[in-house]
Structure formats: C-alpha cells, structure tokens
Design an enzyme around this catalytic site. Sequence first.
Site: not given
Length: 308
Positions: A193, A199, A206, A255, A284
């Site tokens: 992925g 991070k 995935n 995922e 978001f």
Amino acid sequence: MRVIRDYTYVDPADRGASVAIGNFDGVHIGHQTVIDLARQAGGPLGIMTFEPHPREYFAPDAPPFRLMSREARANRLEKLGVERLYELNFNAALAGLTPDEFARNVISEGLGLTHVVVGADFCFGKGRAGNASDLERFGAEMGFGVTIAALLEGDNGQVSSTAIRTALTEGRPRDAAAMLGHWHRIDGPVVGGEQRGRKLGYPTANMSIEGLHPPKFGVYAVLVDVLDGPHKGYYQGAASLGVRPMFNGDVPNIETYLFDFSGDLYGAELSVALVDYLRPEETFDGLDAFIAQMDADCAEARKVLTAL
C-alpha cells in the site's frame, strides 16, 4: 481433498462418490445441510460445482457478487470433510448440454456418481430446463440415487447466498454469520500500500476485494487469521473497507489494523472475519481528527471483540 475439473476423463479412484451439487458460494448452513445428506448416502463425499460461476459466465460484465473466491470455497469444503471436489469447467460445451445429456454425460457416465443431492430449487441443463424432479427421474433410469433437500429457513427467512449478500450490503455481518454458520471472511494475500497508516501510527495489512461482493463500506471489528509466515496466528483488530474517501481513493479494498502486533505481513495470506459494523466511511477536518476517530474505532472494536 482431490480436485477434478474434467468430467470426460476421470481416474477410476474418483468415481463412485456421493455428491452434493450446487455453486456453494459462501458454504452457508443450507449448503452444509445438503453436504451432510450426501455424507449420509455413503461412499466418498463429493461436491460438484462450476468454475467460473455460471452467473459470471453468462454476465461477465455484471458487478462482483461472489461471497468467496474459488480457493476460499475449496478450503472451507475441505474443512467439512469433502474428499472429491468436482470443480467442473463451465464453458459453452457444458452450458449447451440438455438436462438429459447433463445427467447421462456428466453424472452417470462421466463422473460415475452413485448418489447426488440437490436443493428443491435446483435447475440444470441448457436454459435451466431441468428441475429436481427431472433429475430424480433420470437417476432412476440411469442408476444413480437422488435426494432432494428442502430449502432451509432461518430466523429472518430463507437461507440463501442472496440473503447473505443483502445482509452484508446493509452492514449486518452478524445476520450474515447466522446464515453462513461462520463469520463472513475476506481471504487473500497482503499487498503493498502507500504506508500511510504506518505514518499515522496505525500500520495496516491491505488486501484486495476484487471479484467479491462488497460489504457495506465502513469500519468493522474483525478477527484475523494470519495463515502463513513467521507471524502465523490469531489476532483481533479493526478494518476499514471501502475507497478511503479521506485520501481520495477510488478502488475498494480492506485495510486491517491488528491489535498488539508488530511485524511485516507483506505477502502473507490473511483471513479477515467481519464481526460488527462500527460506522460508515467519512472524511475529517485534518489528520488529528482522523487519528482521534481511529483511536475511538479501535477502542470500540476491542470492546465488541472482548464480549464475544
């Protein structure tokens, strides 16, 4: 379990089986009832199914509908004690057989089956012209036994692959599991992925869902079996299934974040069981809000899975 794909040449050792016939997508509790009836008939226990699925053959451009891949189906059938998997190549020649030709060329002379079990709604032959009663008549003429299994009713109506797909589409994995007799699972290898989750503090495994019926997009509490490699074992986790709208994705995948896990799963085979639907996919206002929601999702998933 032996897999036989060509009914025109069959090893003598693979003849004489008692076979349940159908597509067995999902291997749900209705399928398991049919398999048990074939087991009771005696002889090697077999399954006759078709690859590709006839629905894929006749409508190759239709949206994906399968609940499981052929490999996952074979694994599930083997766990149920199936000894012979007659996974016949569904092609123009097979599709063109009349009901009489199918009974004679495939069941009687080709595979040499001693007994077959089908559901009451079974249809076969060119144009689905034959039904279960026709098969019973052919069996009496050609020397193989036939059992017709009544359709199974669950708490919410008839158990079927269609009803299971509906439950998954509506985000009801527990209702799907009640009809399946097991959690609905997505199986496959972990693929590379963008390592975005790593991070963010949430490294994910995935997996593609290409070719499979897509459950409702969103976040799920999941159970995970790592089937091979150095991290082989059983885990709990949370999974996001969908197109990742926060990052402008467009190809659906799943995922999965494994709780209390550290390691590299690239290339490993996983089986991810959907337990509870937690929320739909969202976007978001920034990464901090996204990470806060992931924290909440994992806390909720842990709560759900602890209560199992």
